[in-house]
Design a protein around this motif. Sequence first.
Motif, mmCIF file in Angstrom:
data_model
loop_
_atom_site.group_PDB
_atom_site.id
_atom_site.type_symbol
_atom_site.label_atom_id
_atom_site.label_comp_id
_atom_site.label_asym_id
_atom_site.label_seq_id
_atom_site.Cartn_x
_atom_site.Cartn_y
_atom_site.Cartn_z
ATOM 1 N N ARG A 189 0.780 -1.431 -0.070
ATOM 2 C CA ARG A 189 0.087 -0.212 -0.160
ATOM 3 C C ARG A 189 0.704 1.284 0.055
ATOM 4 O O ARG A 189 1.461 1.383 0.865
ATOM 5 N N HIS A 190 0.768 1.676 -0.959
ATOM 6 C CA HIS A 190 1.696 3.007 -1.227
ATOM 7 C C HIS A 190 0.619 4.532 -1.258
ATOM 8 O O HIS A 190 -0.002 4.857 -1.976
ATOM 9 N N LEU A 191 0.707 5.083 0.033
ATOM 10 C CA LEU A 191 0.196 6.334 0.187
ATOM 11 C C LEU A 191 0.518 7.450 -0.743
ATOM 12 O O LEU A 191 1.775 7.481 -1.154
ATOM 13 N N PRO A 192 -0.394 8.353 -1.404
ATOM 14 C CA PRO A 192 -1.631 8.349 -0.804
ATOM 15 C C PRO A 192 -2.703 7.605 -1.627
ATOM 16 O O PRO A 192 -3.609 7.318 -0.956
ATOM 17 N N GLY A 193 -2.566 6.950 -2.612
ATOM 18 C CA GLY A 193 -3.669 6.338 -3.340
ATOM 19 C C GLY A 193 -3.318 5.215 -4.216
ATOM 20 O O GLY A 193 -3.788 4.656 -5.204
ATOM 21 N N THR A 194 -2.123 4.364 -4.099
ATOM 22 C CA THR A 194 -1.709 3.390 -4.874
ATOM 23 C C THR A 194 -1.234 1.941 -4.295
ATOM 24 O O THR A 194 -1.145 1.829 -3.156
ATOM 25 N N ILE A 195 -2.125 0.960 -4.992
ATOM 26 C CA ILE A 195 -1.988 -0.492 -4.452
ATOM 27 C C ILE A 195 -0.996 -1.170 -5.297
ATOM 28 O O ILE A 195 -1.396 -1.244 -6.466
ATOM 29 N N VAL A 196 -0.017 -1.722 -4.885
ATOM 30 C CA VAL A 196 0.989 -2.553 -5.876
ATOM 31 C C VAL A 196 0.701 -4.029 -5.507
ATOM 32 O O VAL A 196 1.098 -4.327 -4.537
ATOM 33 N N ILE A 197 0.430 -4.793 -6.508
ATOM 34 C CA ILE A 197 0.483 -6.281 -6.264
ATOM 35 C C ILE A 197 1.312 -7.007 -7.191
ATOM 36 O O ILE A 197 1.398 -6.711 -8.468
ATOM 37 N N HIS A 198 2.338 -7.915 -6.817
ATOM 38 C CA HIS A 198 3.328 -8.659 -7.407
ATOM 39 C C HIS A 198 2.757 -10.194 -7.262
ATOM 40 O O HIS A 198 2.821 -10.641 -6.276
ATOM 41 N N LEU A 199 2.740 -10.834 -8.395
ATOM 42 C CA LEU A 199 2.141 -12.048 -8.486
ATOM 43 C C LEU A 199 3.331 -13.059 -8.821
ATOM 44 O O LEU A 199 4.098 -12.514 -9.851
ATOM 45 N N PHE A 200 3.569 -13.953 -8.285
ATOM 46 C CA PHE A 200 4.481 -14.988 -8.587
ATOM 47 C C PHE A 200 3.662 -16.293 -8.974
ATOM 48 O O PHE A 200 3.217 -16.947 -8.063
ATOM 49 N N GLU A 201 3.162 -16.444 -10.397
ATOM 50 C CA GLU A 201 2.625 -17.644 -10.515
ATOM 51 C C GLU A 201 3.169 -18.804 -10.700
ATOM 52 O O GLU A 201 4.309 -18.983 -11.109
ATOM 53 N N ARG A 202 2.681 -20.004 -10.449
ATOM 54 C CA ARG A 202 3.261 -21.237 -10.686
ATOM 55 C C ARG A 202 2.787 -21.776 -12.019
ATOM 56 O O ARG A 202 1.430 -21.970 -12.217
ATOM 57 N N GLN A 203 3.603 -21.821 -12.746
ATOM 58 C CA GLN A 203 3.383 -22.202 -13.941
ATOM 59 C C GLN A 203 3.288 -23.388 -14.440
ATOM 60 O O GLN A 203 4.017 -24.387 -14.204
ATOM 61 N N PRO A 204 1.840 -24.070 -14.961
ATOM 62 C CA PRO A 204 1.662 -25.418 -15.397
ATOM 63 C C PRO A 204 2.356 -25.864 -16.418
ATOM 64 O O PRO A 204 2.570 -25.165 -17.462
ATOM 65 N N PHE A 205 3.221 -27.040 -16.375
ATOM 66 C CA PHE A 205 4.175 -27.313 -17.443
ATOM 67 C C PHE A 205 3.745 -28.564 -18.034
ATOM 68 O O PHE A 205 3.699 -28.959 -19.486
ATOM 69 N N ALA A 206 2.789 -29.354 -17.588
ATOM 70 C CA ALA A 206 2.149 -30.663 -17.922
ATOM 71 C C ALA A 206 1.161 -31.108 -17.034
ATOM 72 O O ALA A 206 1.074 -30.714 -16.071
ATOM 73 N N VAL A 207 0.611 -32.233 -17.464
ATOM 74 C CA VAL A 207 -0.462 -32.987 -16.928
ATOM 75 C C VAL A 207 0.066 -34.172 -16.190
ATOM 76 O O VAL A 207 0.455 -34.905 -17.489
ATOM 77 N N TRP A 208 0.039 -34.295 -15.310
ATOM 78 C CA TRP A 208 0.618 -35.944 -14.658
ATOM 79 C C TRP A 208 -0.732 -36.664 -14.280
ATOM 80 O O TRP A 208 -1.550 -36.358 -13.749
ATOM 81 N N GLN A 209 -0.660 -37.894 -15.043
ATOM 82 C CA GLN A 209 -1.621 -39.046 -14.717
ATOM 83 C C GLN A 209 -0.941 -40.102 -13.785
ATOM 84 O O GLN A 209 -0.134 -40.572 -14.132
ATOM 85 N N ASN A 210 -1.619 -39.892 -12.585
ATOM 86 C CA ASN A 210 -1.123 -40.998 -11.601
ATOM 87 C C ASN A 210 -2.190 -41.836 -10.872
ATOM 88 O O ASN A 210 -2.844 -41.066 -10.337
ATOM 89 N N HIS A 211 -2.163 -43.064 -11.111
ATOM 90 C CA HIS A 211 -3.205 -43.931 -10.700
ATOM 91 C C HIS A 211 -4.813 -43.596 -10.824
ATOM 92 O O HIS A 211 -5.497 -43.416 -9.891
ATOM 93 N N GLY A 212 -4.947 -43.127 -11.930
ATOM 94 C CA GLY A 212 -6.051 -42.689 -12.330
ATOM 95 C C GLY A 212 -6.355 -41.092 -12.079
ATOM 96 O O GLY A 212 -7.498 -40.607 -12.520
ATOM 97 N N HIS A 213 -5.620 -40.387 -11.229
ATOM 98 C CA HIS A 213 -5.909 -39.100 -10.902
ATOM 99 C C HIS A 213 -4.812 -38.043 -11.790
ATOM 100 O O HIS A 213 -3.746 -38.481 -12.001
ATOM 101 N N PHE A 214 -5.755 -36.958 -12.399
ATOM 102 C CA PHE A 214 -4.973 -35.879 -13.117
ATOM 103 C C PHE A 214 -4.636 -34.825 -12.398
ATOM 104 O O PHE A 214 -5.500 -34.265 -11.670
ATOM 105 N N MET A 215 -3.321 -34.332 -12.633
ATOM 106 C CA MET A 215 -3.079 -33.166 -12.002
ATOM 107 C C MET A 215 -2.099 -32.243 -12.586
ATOM 108 O O MET A 215 -1.247 -32.990 -13.467
ATOM 109 N N LEU A 216 -2.149 -30.895 -12.670
ATOM 110 C CA LEU A 216 -1.202 -30.016 -13.057
ATOM 111 C C LEU A 216 0.056 -30.210 -12.395
ATOM 112 O O LEU A 216 0.358 -30.034 -11.166
#
Length: 311
Positions: free
Chosen positions: A122-149
């Motif tokens: 929160r930067h006064l007087p009126g600015t909100i700054v958001i830095h996102l660090f996303e987890r990038q999905p690289f593949a789909v993993w199927q293991n024992h019938g379950h799928f997950m990124l």
Amino acid sequence: MRRPTDSGDRPSRLSIFLRRQKRLIRPALVGLVLVGLVAGGVMALRHVGSDPRFAALRGRIINMLPLRVTEIDVTGCVLTSESALQEALGVRTGDFILGFSVKAARERIDALPFVDHSVVERHLPGTIVIHLFERQPFAVWQNHGHFMLIDRAGNQVRDKGMTGKDAEAFRQLPLVVGPDANLAAAAMIDELTAQPEVSNHVVAAARVGQRRWNLTLRNGTTILLPEGQEVAALKRLAQMQETIKILDRPVIAIDMRLPDRLIIRENPVTPNDNSNGPDQGDGPPPAAPTSDQAPVRPWPDPDNSLRRRRA
């Protein structure tokens, strides 16, 4: 002779200092009073914030207060939708900037599906700054019938069961199958990406015995890759696809586990079709190969070193 001046008639050092600083003390006191009033108003606003009886009063106080949100800066937002981020932040332009909790906003943003962690400032007087660090999905993993990124390191990427509006995007990711396939997926997918003539035909890569890979093509063909020699095998496949379109042939399996030969398992011959060789007699038809069973019929290979038969 003059008498020395009585020390009791002299002004004290404190009084001299106060006189000299009188011009600065008065504005400072006024500033402290104003800060105290604002802080008291904020505390009172938060105290009655959850009581519906004070809703009207709360609205009037908020409209009277300065320090409004005029700008929201976001960086690192690729997979997270704007609407989901806005809802998790809990504040919009025009809202009182001191009226929301930075910690609570960060916790809500961190709970979004693709966000690994975030920084909310929160930067006064009126600015909100958001830095996102996303987890990038690289593949789909199927293991024992379950799928997950998973990401490149094989870690699970949190999602909503791949049933939301992002499910269509998930279908474009490579599919890896089997125990520990998530840990070895990055190297295999990078090797496939380097050979687009092959990767364009592949729909899944299955980890066998936690040591090697089988590839499944769009036409159902299984390619058995050699352990530790995936790069060379994929290059051979790319060359044969360019010359004889081997990946377009309707075969059951292509076994590349032996370095000096290439073996193909074709579809079983029907009783009325003798075009593929002499009559097999009354013996049972050969069984379909499993992941570790080598196909038994050789396929012509442009590399002469692969035409040798077993002794």
